[in-house]
Design a protein around this motif. Structure first.
Motif, PDB file in Angstrom:
ATOM      1  N   GLY A   1       0.761  -0.490   9.830  1.00  0.00           N
ATOM      2  CA  GLY A   1       0.401   1.178   9.257  1.00  0.00           C
ATOM      3  C   GLY A   1       1.087   1.526   8.041  1.00  0.00           C
ATOM      4  N   ASP A   2       2.121   0.545   7.522  1.00  0.00           N
ATOM      5  CA  ASP A   2       2.801   1.016   6.279  1.00  0.00           C
ATOM      6  C   ASP A   2       2.216   0.273   5.304  1.00  0.00           C
ATOM      7  N   ILE A   3       1.064  -0.685   5.465  1.00  0.00           N
ATOM      8  CA  ILE A   3       0.464  -1.452   4.345  1.00  0.00           C
ATOM      9  C   ILE A   3      -0.637  -0.328   3.725  1.00  0.00           C
ATOM     10  N   VAL A   4      -0.763  -0.312   2.238  1.00  0.00           N
ATOM     11  CA  VAL A   4      -1.549   0.413   1.782  1.00  0.00           C
ATOM     12  C   VAL A   4      -2.439  -0.354   0.588  1.00  0.00           C
ATOM     13  N   LEU A   5      -3.608   0.138   0.123  1.00  0.00           N
ATOM     14  CA  LEU A   5      -4.149  -0.160  -1.103  1.00  0.00           C
ATOM     15  C   LEU A   5      -3.538   0.332  -2.290  1.00  0.00           C
ATOM     16  N   TYR A   6      -3.406  -0.398  -3.337  1.00  0.00           N
ATOM     17  CA  TYR A   6      -2.772  -0.017  -4.566  1.00  0.00           C
ATOM     18  C   TYR A   6      -3.477  -0.653  -5.567  1.00  0.00           C
ATOM     19  N   GLU A   7      -3.996   0.080  -6.718  1.00  0.00           N
ATOM     20  CA  GLU A   7      -4.566  -0.295  -7.892  1.00  0.00           C
ATOM     21  C   GLU A   7      -3.326  -0.498  -9.016  1.00  0.00           C
ATOM     22  N   MET A   8      -3.269  -1.737  -9.148  1.00  0.00           N
ATOM     23  CA  MET A   8      -2.134  -2.043  -9.939  1.00  0.00           C
ATOM     24  C   MET A   8      -2.604  -2.298 -11.295  1.00  0.00           C
ATOM     25  N   PRO A   9      -2.067  -1.343 -12.115  1.00  0.00           N
ATOM     26  CA  PRO A   9      -2.659  -1.570 -13.717  1.00  0.00           C
ATOM     27  C   PRO A   9      -2.112  -3.088 -14.353  1.00  0.00           C
ATOM     28  N   GLY A  10      -2.831  -3.404 -15.105  1.00  0.00           N
ATOM     29  CA  GLY A  10      -2.640  -4.724 -16.065  1.00  0.00           C
ATOM     30  C   GLY A  10      -1.494  -4.440 -16.887  1.00  0.00           C
ATOM     31  N   PHE A  11      -0.654  -5.607 -17.007  1.00  0.00           N
ATOM     32  CA  PHE A  11       0.628  -5.367 -17.998  1.00  0.00           C
ATOM     33  C   PHE A  11       0.836  -6.952 -18.485  1.00  0.00           C
ATOM     34  N   GLU A  12       1.823  -6.818 -19.423  1.00  0.00           N
ATOM     35  CA  GLU A  12       2.508  -8.203 -20.056  1.00  0.00           C
ATOM     36  C   GLU A  12       3.909  -8.078 -19.383  1.00  0.00           C
TER      37      GLU A  12
ATOM     38  N   GLN B   1      14.463  -6.888   7.254  1.00  0.00           N
ATOM     39  CA  GLN B   1      13.145  -7.007   7.902  1.00  0.00           C
ATOM     40  C   GLN B   1      13.169  -8.373   7.766  1.00  0.00           C
ATOM     41  N   SER B   2      12.325  -9.080   8.597  1.00  0.00           N
ATOM     42  CA  SER B   2      11.755 -10.607   8.404  1.00  0.00           C
ATOM     43  C   SER B   2      10.594 -10.690   7.506  1.00  0.00           C
ATOM     44  N   ILE B   3      11.028 -11.474   6.313  1.00  0.00           N
ATOM     45  CA  ILE B   3       9.983 -11.588   5.284  1.00  0.00           C
ATOM     46  C   ILE B   3       8.808 -12.392   5.755  1.00  0.00           C
ATOM     47  N   GLY B   4       9.205 -13.235   6.754  1.00  0.00           N
ATOM     48  CA  GLY B   4       7.889 -13.731   7.175  1.00  0.00           C
ATOM     49  C   GLY B   4       7.054 -12.904   7.907  1.00  0.00           C
ATOM     50  N   LEU B   5       7.406 -12.152   8.790  1.00  0.00           N
ATOM     51  CA  LEU B   5       6.660 -11.195   9.481  1.00  0.00           C
ATOM     52  C   LEU B   5       6.073 -10.186   8.730  1.00  0.00           C
ATOM     53  N   SER B   6       6.700  -9.770   7.594  1.00  0.00           N
ATOM     54  CA  SER B   6       5.992  -8.876   6.570  1.00  0.00           C
ATOM     55  C   SER B   6       4.640  -9.571   6.204  1.00  0.00           C
ATOM     56  N   TYR B   7       4.886 -10.878   5.643  1.00  0.00           N
ATOM     57  CA  TYR B   7       3.841 -11.560   5.019  1.00  0.00           C
ATOM     58  C   TYR B   7       2.853 -11.473   5.915  1.00  0.00           C
ATOM     59  N   SER B   8       3.129 -11.989   7.335  1.00  0.00           N
ATOM     60  CA  SER B   8       2.159 -12.315   8.105  1.00  0.00           C
ATOM     61  C   SER B   8       1.456 -11.121   8.483  1.00  0.00           C
ATOM     62  N   ASN B   9       2.112  -9.966   8.803  1.00  0.00           N
ATOM     63  CA  ASN B   9       1.503  -8.506   9.000  1.00  0.00           C
ATOM     64  C   ASN B   9       0.552  -8.271   7.991  1.00  0.00           C
ATOM     65  N   MET B  10       1.104  -8.346   6.846  1.00  0.00           N
ATOM     66  CA  MET B  10      -0.054  -8.074   5.553  1.00  0.00           C
ATOM     67  C   MET B  10      -0.942  -9.144   5.630  1.00  0.00           C
TER      68      MET B  10
END
Length: 179
Positions: free
Chosen positions: A27-38, A128-137
């Motif tokens: 529920g904490d994961i959102v869509l994000y439009e990331m602008p390009g950058f250098e 938080q567990s990094i592995g679980l964060s990525y798995s949930n994502m």
């Protein structure tokens, strides 16, 4: 083997008895439009075992120690972790900082052009567990009908510059490009 499966194999999951409120929630994961950058930074190519052993954290420390060599920073409070396609038994990673377009690139550093991307975004909290964060994502991405994009960057991490690179439980933003 997919990037997600490989990442799960190589990230150590923390004990299952961790409190539920410290784990990533889809529920904490959102869509994000990331602008390009250098960006300008240091390149690392290695194995997942090397990354787990702290080689990327050492690279972050090296960049922080050399930050004064980069003439202009667009976001001096953010350290970027840009991970690229899997190569053999590992991947490419850049410890970098965002710079204005056309900024000078010191000595052995590299310029990285990051395109505009649609990403799944999660604010991973300290402890938080990094592995679980990525798995949930990755589960969220699939459930929403998206796929992890097959572009140059598999995931992007944004760390507070002042944070200890060797903190075993860091806070950072995770961005996974999707299509």
């Amino acid at each position: 083997m997919s990037q997600h499966e490989q990442m799960n194999l190589n990230l150590k999951l923390e004990e299952a008895d961790r409190a539920a409120d410290t784990e990533a929630s889809t529920g904490d994961i959102v869509l994000y439009e990331m602008p390009g950058f250098e960006a300008v930074g240091l390149k690392w190519e290695g194995t997942f075992a090397g990354a787990e052993a702290g080689e990327i954290r050492d690279l972050q420390d090296e960049l922080k120690a050399r930050i004064g060599e980069i003439p202009k920073l667009s976001r001096p409070d953010v350290l970027l972790g840009l991970s690229s396609h899997v190569v053999k038994e590992g991947f490419l990673h850049y410890a970098a900082v965002e710079v204005p377009e056309g900024a000078a690139v010191p000595g052995d550093m590299v310029r990285i052009e990051v395109p505009s991307l649609t990403c799944a975004k999660y604010e991973h909290r300290k402890g938080q567990s990094i592995g679980l964060s990525y798995s949930n994502m990755y589960a969220w991405i699939e459930k929403q009908g998206y796929k992890a994009a097959g572009g140059e960057f598999t995931h992007i991490e944004l760390y507070p510059m002042e944070q200890d690179s060797h903190d075993p439980h860091p806070a950072f933003t995770i961005l996974i490009p999707i299509s």
